[in-house]
Write an enzyme that holds these catalytic residues in place. Sequence first.
Site, mmCIF file in Angstrom:
data_model
loop_
_atom_site.group_PDB
_atom_site.id
_atom_site.type_symbol
_atom_site.label_atom_id
_atom_site.label_comp_id
_atom_site.label_asym_id
_atom_site.label_seq_id
_atom_site.Cartn_x
_atom_site.Cartn_y
_atom_site.Cartn_z
ATOM 1 N N ASP A 35 78.997 40.706 39.572
ATOM 2 C CA ASP A 35 78.819 40.957 38.129
ATOM 3 C C ASP A 35 79.330 42.355 37.788
ATOM 4 O O ASP A 35 79.523 43.189 38.677
ATOM 5 C CB ASP A 35 77.334 40.821 37.742
ATOM 6 C CG ASP A 35 77.145 40.308 36.324
ATOM 7 O OD1 ASP A 35 76.721 39.155 36.150
ATOM 8 O OD2 ASP A 35 77.442 41.072 35.357
ATOM 9 N N ILE A 59 85.922 40.448 37.005
ATOM 10 C CA ILE A 59 86.818 39.345 37.382
ATOM 11 C C ILE A 59 88.120 39.345 36.580
ATOM 12 O O ILE A 59 89.078 38.703 36.978
ATOM 13 C CB ILE A 59 86.126 37.969 37.255
ATOM 14 C CG1 ILE A 59 85.683 37.692 35.806
ATOM 15 C CG2 ILE A 59 84.982 37.839 38.242
ATOM 16 C CD1 ILE A 59 85.611 36.222 35.474
ATOM 17 N N ASN A 85 81.419 31.516 37.186
ATOM 18 C CA ASN A 85 80.493 31.332 36.072
ATOM 19 C C ASN A 85 80.628 32.408 34.992
ATOM 20 O O ASN A 85 80.302 32.148 33.828
ATOM 21 C CB ASN A 85 79.053 31.326 36.632
ATOM 22 C CG ASN A 85 78.012 31.576 35.571
ATOM 23 O OD1 ASN A 85 77.641 30.677 34.827
ATOM 24 N ND2 ASN A 85 77.549 32.819 35.461
ATOM 25 N N TYR A 149 87.262 30.983 22.501
ATOM 26 C CA TYR A 149 86.393 30.488 23.584
ATOM 27 C C TYR A 149 86.753 29.057 23.976
ATOM 28 O O TYR A 149 86.890 28.736 25.160
ATOM 29 C CB TYR A 149 84.942 30.575 23.099
ATOM 30 C CG TYR A 149 83.892 30.158 24.110
ATOM 31 C CD1 TYR A 149 83.521 31.022 25.137
ATOM 32 C CD2 TYR A 149 83.254 28.931 24.010
ATOM 33 C CE1 TYR A 149 82.540 30.648 26.045
ATOM 34 C CE2 TYR A 149 82.275 28.554 24.910
ATOM 35 C CZ TYR A 149 81.917 29.419 25.925
ATOM 36 O OH TYR A 149 80.936 29.051 26.818
ATOM 37 N N LYS A 153 88.125 27.780 27.602
ATOM 38 C CA LYS A 153 87.409 26.785 28.422
ATOM 39 C C LYS A 153 88.251 25.522 28.617
ATOM 40 O O LYS A 153 88.147 24.872 29.659
ATOM 41 C CB LYS A 153 86.049 26.463 27.802
ATOM 42 C CG LYS A 153 85.086 27.662 27.782
ATOM 43 C CD LYS A 153 84.750 28.140 29.190
ATOM 44 C CE LYS A 153 83.630 29.179 29.171
ATOM 45 N NZ LYS A 153 83.229 29.592 30.534
#
Length: 245
Positions: A35, A59, A85, A149, A153
């Site tokens: 994280d 990330i 995630n 978003y 996705k």
Amino acid sequence: MMSDRLAIVTGAANGIGRAIAKRLLDDGNTVVVVDIDAQQGAALAKGLGANAYFKLCNIAEEDSVQALFDWVTSEWGFAEVVVNNAGIIKDNVIWKMPTIDFDMVVDVNLKGTWLMCRAASHAMRSNNRGRIVNIASRAWLGNPGQSNYSASKAGVVGLTRVLALELGRYGVLVNAVAPGLIDTPLTQKLSDDVREKLIQAQPTKSMGQPEDVAHAVSFLCHPNTGFITGQTLYVDGGKSIGAGI
Ligand SMILES: NC(=O)c1ccc[n+]([C@@H]2O[C@H](COP(=O)([O-])OP(=O)(O)OC[C@H]3O[C@@H](n4cnc5c(N)ncnc54)[C@H](O)[C@@H]3O)[C@@H](O)[C@H]2O)c1
């Protein structure tokens, strides 16, 4: 006793990722909590005990992902399980959305997931085994106010399908989980009014819990689960089915 099966979970300091990290630990894996939230991430890993580690990693940054995998390679050889995630939202209708909000969301949700998958693929290929689970969202089907978003996705779903094709011959299974409305810090930011409207739009008239998503991830990562790859498993209370009659 240390498990020799290493699982990396990104965005594991909070919300859904936290529940996934806990569940994969309970399943007998050694878990790396990844994280950008050092405080929550380190506290979680400490609380989970000797088989959990915290690694600070953004990330969305190639060097940061490389440093994470350099550490994994030197300490562990390879991570058999990678759960991507980490994700963010920056919602607005497209005519009010600044470019930076598109770039930020795509950089973390799609490019970050891609960077993690690429880094993970090397050792998975050479070890002839591995599991990648990418956390997408039911919103990839379309959601007003989420052009950035939803696009990111949808990209994650496409990425998952391609990697299933590219890595299948190396014993690597790649799947996506698409959560619907889940009770996490991300959705706790919504006003009570908006939350209630969203709950009433669910076929189940309820929100999902992070553990519901973790259970699906656990199934896809379980050593006994085989021959399932390139799929998107919805954990959304039936919302993806449509509006009904
Ligand atoms: N909560 C929902 O209703 C819902 C629904 C569908 C999909 N999802 C997806 O599930 C995932 C988790 O969502 P959540 O609700 O638990 O969110 P959250 O905000 O509670 O947690 C996300 C975590 O990701 C971390 N993170 C953010 N950017 C990062 C980066 N660049 N590098 C590393 N870590 C980073 C954050 O610090 C945080 O700990 C996301 O991909 C989200 O899009 C959530």
